[in-house]
Design an enzyme around this catalytic site. Sequence first.
Site, short mmCIF file in Angstrom:
data_model
loop_
_atom_site.label_atom_id
_atom_site.label_comp_id
_atom_site.label_asym_id
_atom_site.label_seq_id
_atom_site.Cartn_x
_atom_site.Cartn_y
_atom_site.Cartn_z
CG HIS A 183 -1.99 -1.04 1.21
ND1 HIS A 183 -1.81 -2.11 0.33
CD2 HIS A 183 -3.78 -0.41 1.45
CE1 HIS A 183 -3.45 -2.94 0.42
NE2 HIS A 183 -4.29 -2.01 0.76
CG ASP A 223 -8.37 -4.72 4.25
OD1 ASP A 223 -7.74 -5.72 3.60
OD2 ASP A 223 -8.49 -3.82 3.86
CG HIS A 280 -12.67 -2.52 1.59
ND1 HIS A 280 -11.90 -1.56 1.67
CD2 HIS A 280 -10.83 -2.87 1.38
CE1 HIS A 280 -10.81 -0.77 2.07
NE2 HIS A 280 -9.90 -1.90 2.16
CG ASP A 328 -5.54 -4.37 -0.99
OD1 ASP A 328 -6.53 -2.98 -1.27
OD2 ASP A 328 -5.60 -4.33 -0.66
FE1 FEO Z 1 -7.68 -1.94 2.28
FE2 FEO Z 1 -6.53 -4.51 1.79
O1 FEO Z 1 -7.50 -2.89 1.96
#
Ligand code: FEO
Length: 401
Positions: A24, A166, A80, A84
């Site tokens: 990230h 997550d 979400h 990713d």
């Molecule tokens: Fe909040 Fe794995 O992305």
Amino acid sequence: MKPVEIKDGIFWIGSVDWNRRNFHGYSVSHNGTTYNNFLIKDEKVALIDTVAEEFWGTLQCNLAHALDEGQKIDYFVINHLEPDHAGCLALAVEKYQPEKIYTSPMGQKAMQAHFHYKDWPVEVVPTGSEVSLGKRTLQFVETRMLHWPDAMLTYCPEDKIAFTNDAFGQNWATSERFADEVDRTRLEELMAAYYANIVLPYSPVVLKTIKALKEMNLEIDMICPDHGLMFRGEEDCKWVFDKYVEFAEQKPKNKAVIIYDTMWHSTEKMALAVASGLAEEGVSVRVMCMKNNHHSEVMTEVFDAAAVIMGSPTHNNGILPLMADMICYMKGLRPQNKIGATIGSFGWSGECVKVLNQALEGMGMDLVDPVKVKHVPTHDTMKQCHEQGKTIAAAIKEKLG
Ligand code: FEO
């Protein structure tokens, strides 16, 4: 990795990112990661989340394996919007033409802002909504700020399975899919590292969400996060819930982290003398130079420590830039329940400990007196640092009761 049938008709179709190190853009992942997503084959077929865009080929391949000949995907469920997990959404909408795309109220806003879509069949599913797939139902629970506003959890009561996005994840690229197949100590370490660097500021939300889930009396015997290993069986589901409560409560351990940077090794010598004082009193110490440790590695150690000691020489009326980076990163993650202390050498103006003290005080830490040394420490000033270590140890002892 090929799809894995994790329950009858429910498939893990994720991607394993063995080479991921920059996670990230702000944390380091030494063990890669996985992007877990899922396919439920019922009278209606549902895809839960996608994967990072660079794994679009893998996702298509996994879907080709998991879907029956000619079978289409009717519904997308997007828990979400971070790239990713939603990185393949636009490509998947175009290719699979779903009848509906379900997401939370904040998810719809994030979806619009990410993809600027015009005619996608998006349907908002606030907490309490449910969708029938035929034999199965999908129920939705918003988990706002765990860790983005759009986050939601999808629960299937017939299979007692929760897709948690997550939450409960770990950055660990493995060939195994379940927590009971890997080393538990390593798993816990990586879960804590993930929590410390991603979830920590939202700890009050974690406690509130877990309490709300418990009050809903959902029967859960499988927890499927979107990163790393999944949890199966009541015992492991309870373990992971309890672990998150423990993380969120941020009860410190008998541990101190000394974070420093140095120009000509004076501050480094001071750091080692503080470490010696702490260790002499039985405190477990980590000494971390910012030149040799990534800020996310340091944060993982800070997470369960009772004391944070920061050291920097004075540089241009301030502190060294790597220390400023660490302060900026740590402040955003809002660690709680810490004792703070500072050290530093200086040549003339000597602002180092003042700047460091202000930073630690701003994070709500209880401060121990700083030690400041002109140019090079002497036997006496090294002794002062050693004594500071012992004072911090006494404060830790008092804090831990
Ligand atoms: Fe909040 Fe794995 O992305």
